[in-house]
Design an enzyme around this catalytic site. Structure first.
Site, PDB file in Angstrom:
ATOM      1  N   ASP A 152       0.845  -1.193   0.000  1.00  0.00           N
ATOM      2  CA  ASP A 152       0.000   0.000   0.000  1.00  0.00           C
ATOM      3  C   ASP A 152       0.883   1.245   0.000  1.00  0.00           C
ATOM      4  OD1 ASP A 152      -2.346   1.792   0.667  1.00  0.00           O
ATOM      5  OD2 ASP A 152      -3.302  -0.161   0.940  1.00  0.00           O
ATOM      6  N   HIS A 215      -3.727   5.978   3.407  1.00  0.00           N
ATOM      7  CA  HIS A 215      -4.402   4.777   2.912  1.00  0.00           C
ATOM      8  C   HIS A 215      -3.766   3.501   3.457  1.00  0.00           C
ATOM      9  CE1 HIS A 215      -5.852   1.827  -0.104  1.00  0.00           C
ATOM     10  NE2 HIS A 215      -6.858   2.659  -0.283  1.00  0.00           N
ATOM     11  N   SER A 529     -10.975  -1.052  -0.961  1.00  0.00           N
ATOM     12  CA  SER A 529      -9.695  -0.978  -0.240  1.00  0.00           C
ATOM     13  C   SER A 529      -9.884  -1.281   1.235  1.00  0.00           C
ATOM     14  CB  SER A 529      -9.078   0.410  -0.388  1.00  0.00           C
ATOM     15  OG  SER A 529      -8.484   0.573  -1.640  1.00  0.00           O
TER      16      SER A 529
END
Length: 742
Positions: A152, A215, A529
């Protein structure tokens, strides 16, 4: 005070270093925390707490085979009580408590309950936090010892979600490294590497593994973050945050930046992760419909499963359009996104008295929910969507602005309104998003309303001489009906690359997920996600419970135990409030409690994928995928539907009444002796026959084969669906069946 002889005998058994006569192989000797209430003794009174503690300890010490062994006694006692109850808490076994319950002095005993102020609500929604019976966290020790690799945007070191309190070091097989400061990694965050801006000359990245986006921090903490008290986002969802596998180790591989995720970085990171010794790989990223031989995720994933590593991937955020699902290789778990039973509600009140419910996080402090002018710039596509610079020259200062969703992000729309002086924003869904709303942490008070509600608000604006509205925030609401439901953004099948394999495989929580962040401690995000790391964490828990299971077996367990009904006992709904089809939910919504004990699994070895790949590609391309020479000219290639997959997809051409036959093999991972009988639920357009109709097993890991034949009953066209179930006294092993009538 003399103790009754039965009580003394029991205590001797309890505290004589657990002699063999007190042990039982059925699990009844497992120590658990119990609270024990006893009858208050007569003629015995203590004035201070320590006296009560001493009394309990002395009783237990006298009962030990080693006289006056107070240290041993105290090792069992947790607390002594004196004001609200008479009794104590101690580490006891269920059988010991059962025997204790037959004694005269005994009143009551029960496992010590655990209370949680829920923030990352998904562990409770998934049934992980059950305290009585076969709770998943209890059965798997929260994934301790399992290593989850996250590809990520990096990680935020020092975040409390990555605290290692009480965690042992990683297993000896771990070979990775930490490229953060020496104190940044620990027994939770065991590795961190960056593959961004790699310097081929110096053979090292020029970037650090630190997360600049948030994220990666969010997904890592969702999969395996530690328990963190007092978590919230602007006062919403206040409580305890927890990852799905809170005691698993985390290894970070930074492969994405603000401009995207390069395929070579991804492949390099997967290569490193396999060498490092991870058990699970989690990839909340996607690249569209790419042939497997040209897809780094599919390529890296194949070698990962060859090494026994489970790979979980996002299905994509391009729904609800069909043929948008990504990461569709059958050796990958492809995860869609759905809601939980927790909502964040805000009411839009109009000047004529109408009230409409939307999704909203709490507003800034001291927000006044008073009526304000309401404006919508109809006839100007840019302004109605609140695109950049579109409100220049429009008088929105101090007003609430209605904005259509689409073309730019929800955050950008809110920033445009705020920059123009707006006081609040109402986000109206597109027709495609329908009823699927999202609560975002935006830069000003906001509410996201369904498409049909937006039409009513627009009609009011057109009819009122001075339209006005107010935003009233209702905060966190639990037990939302019709949960879970599919998120409109979740990408849909069929797969463009391999339509004979039903994709996505599964759905999990992906809407309004609270997890760790960078600038602020926690943030609320939505997307596949977010659902992907939920399944990565569940895979880690299953891996802990069954370390010898293959990635395919774990995947099968997840899929065949999924459920397809919501908490209102109806079918899981999509964004239109219609029953979601298999191209949206795959096998259904994950059920971790059942997935750790599925009964039967559809297992596959890496070798088993080769005939399937030969049905798709020529030999040289298959060699690229599997990493060794392959001869696809032999008659061993199979169609997609013949792969021993937990779901079944079949195409039945028009005017062709010949049957299509597939074979499947199931492996018994339940009780050694068990019998399963078939049950079918199919649409009237299709006839189905299964042979045999009964499968009997007499040992664990025993395999049984069956065939399933499909035949059209006449007319009809398009996609229909049904299910195949193998049912025993304890298990229901369910395979979704997708049928295309041409």
């Amino acid at each position: 005070m003399a103790l009754p002889k039965p009580f003394l005998a029991l205590l001797i058994c309890l505290f004589a270093s657990l002699p063999l006569s007190c042990l039982h192989v059925d699990g009844s000797d497992e120590l658990k925390a119990f609270i024990v209430h006893v009858k208050r003794p007569e003629n015995l009174s203590f004035s201070v707490a320590e006296q009560w503690t001493g009394w309990y300890s002395s009783l237990l010490s006298l009962a030990s085979l080693e006289a006056n062994d107070t240290d041993f006694a105290r090792s069992r006692v947790i607390y002594s009580y004196r004001h609200v109850v008479t009794g104590f808490s101690a580490l006891l076994t269920e059988r010991e408590v059962e025997a204790m319950s037959k004694l005269d002095w005994f009143l009551h005993a029960y496992p010590s309950p655990v209370y949680h102020l829920m923030t990352t609500h998904s562990p409770k929604f998934l049934g992980l936090r059950q305290r009585i019976g076969n709770g998943v966290w209890n059965a798997t020790n929260m994934g301790q010892g399992v290593i989850v690799g996250i590809l990520d945007t990096g990680v935020t070191p020092g975040h409390p979600s990555f605290d290692d309190y009480g965690l042992p070091p990683p297993p000896a097989k771990w070979k990775g490294r930490c490229d953060l400061n020496a104190s940044a990694c620990n027994n939770k965050l065991i590795g961190a590497r960056s593959f961004i801006n790699y310097d081929a000359v110096r053979r090292r990245p020029t970037d650090t593994p630190i997360d600049d986006e948030g994220h990666g921090t969010h997904t890592a903490s969702t999969a395996a973050g530690a328990l963190v008290k007092h978590a919230d986002v602007d006062g919403n969802a206040r409580g305890v945050a927890a990852g799905v596998a809170p005691r698993a180790h985390i290894a970070i591989y930074k492969v994405c930046s603000e401009i995207g995720c390069a395929g070579y970085d991804i492949l390099a990171a997967m290569d490193a992760a396999v060498a490092d010794g991870v058990d699970v790989l989690s990839l909340s990223l996607g690249g569209g419909s790419i042939p497997f031989h040209s897809d780094p995720v599919a390529l890296g994933g194949f070698e990962a499963i060859n090494k026994g590593i489970f790979v979980s991937c996002s299905a994509g955020n391009s729904g609800p359009d069909p043929y948008t699902v990504t990461n569709v290789a059958p050796w990958l778990l492809t995860v869609g996104a759905s809601t939980m039973d927790r909502s964040f509600l805000g009411t839009v009140k109009l000047g004529d008295g109408q009230e409409w419910e939307g999704a909203s996080l709490n507003p800034p402090r001291n927000f006044d929910s008073k009526m304000l002018p309401l404006v919508y710039v109809a006839g100007d596509a840019a302004a109605s969507h609140c695109l950049n610079d579109s409100l220049n020259g429009v008088d929105v200062r101090g007003k609430i602005v209605l904005c259509d969703r689409g073309d730019n992000s929800r955050l950008e729309k809110a920033q445009v309104v705020k920059s123009a002086g707006g006081a609040g924003i109402i986000l109206v869904n597109t027709p495609e998003d329908a009823y699927s709303t999202i609560a975002d942490p935006l830069v000003l008070p906001a509410s996201n309303v369904p498409y049909v509600v937006g039409l009513k608000i627009k009609a009011y604006i057109n009819s009122a001489s001075a339209p006005a509205a107010s935003l009233v925030f209702n905060g966190t609401v639990m037990h939302t009906p019709h949960s879970p439901s599919m998120a409109s953004f979740s990408s849909r099948g069929p797969s463009q690359i391999t339509p004979g394999i039903l994709k996505p495989d599964i759905t999990g929580p992906g809407v309004n997920i609270l997890a760790a962040w960078t600038i602020q401690k926690f943030n609320m995000n939505s997307g596949t996600s977010m659902s992907c790391p939920h399944l990565s964490g569940i895979a880690a828990l299953i891996k802990k419970a069954h370390p010898d299971w293959s990635p395919a077996a774990i995947k099968s367990a997840i899929m065949t135990t999924a459920y397809v009904t919501d908490n209102s006992r109806g079918p899981i709904l999509d964004e239109r409030h219609l029953p979601a089809d298999f191209f949206a939910i795959g096998a259904g919504h994950v059920n971790p409690r059942k997935a750790i004990d599925p009964g039967l699994v559809y297992d596959l070895t890496p070798q088993d994928y080769i005939p399937y790949l030969c049905g798709l590609y020529e030999s040289s391309l298959v060699e690229v995928i599997v990493g060794r020479p392959v001869d696809c000219s032999s008659p061993n290639s199979i169609s997609e539907g013949e792969l021993n997959y937990p779901s079944i997809s079949v195409t039945l051409p028009a005017n062709n009444l010949t049957s299509v036959r597939y074979r499947r093999t199931v492996t018994n991972v339940g009780k050694p002796t068990s019998t399963y009988r078939v049950k079918l639920d199919l649409p009237k357009e299709v006839s189905v026959r299964v042979t045999p109709t009964k499968l009997s097993f007499n040992e664990v890991n025993q395999k049984r084969r069956f065939s399933i034949s499909f035949r059209r009953n006449g007319g009809g066209s398009g996609a229909v669906q049904g299910q195949l179930l193998w049912v025993s006294g304890k298990h229901v092993v369910r395979s979704p069946i997708s049928i295309r009538l041409e």
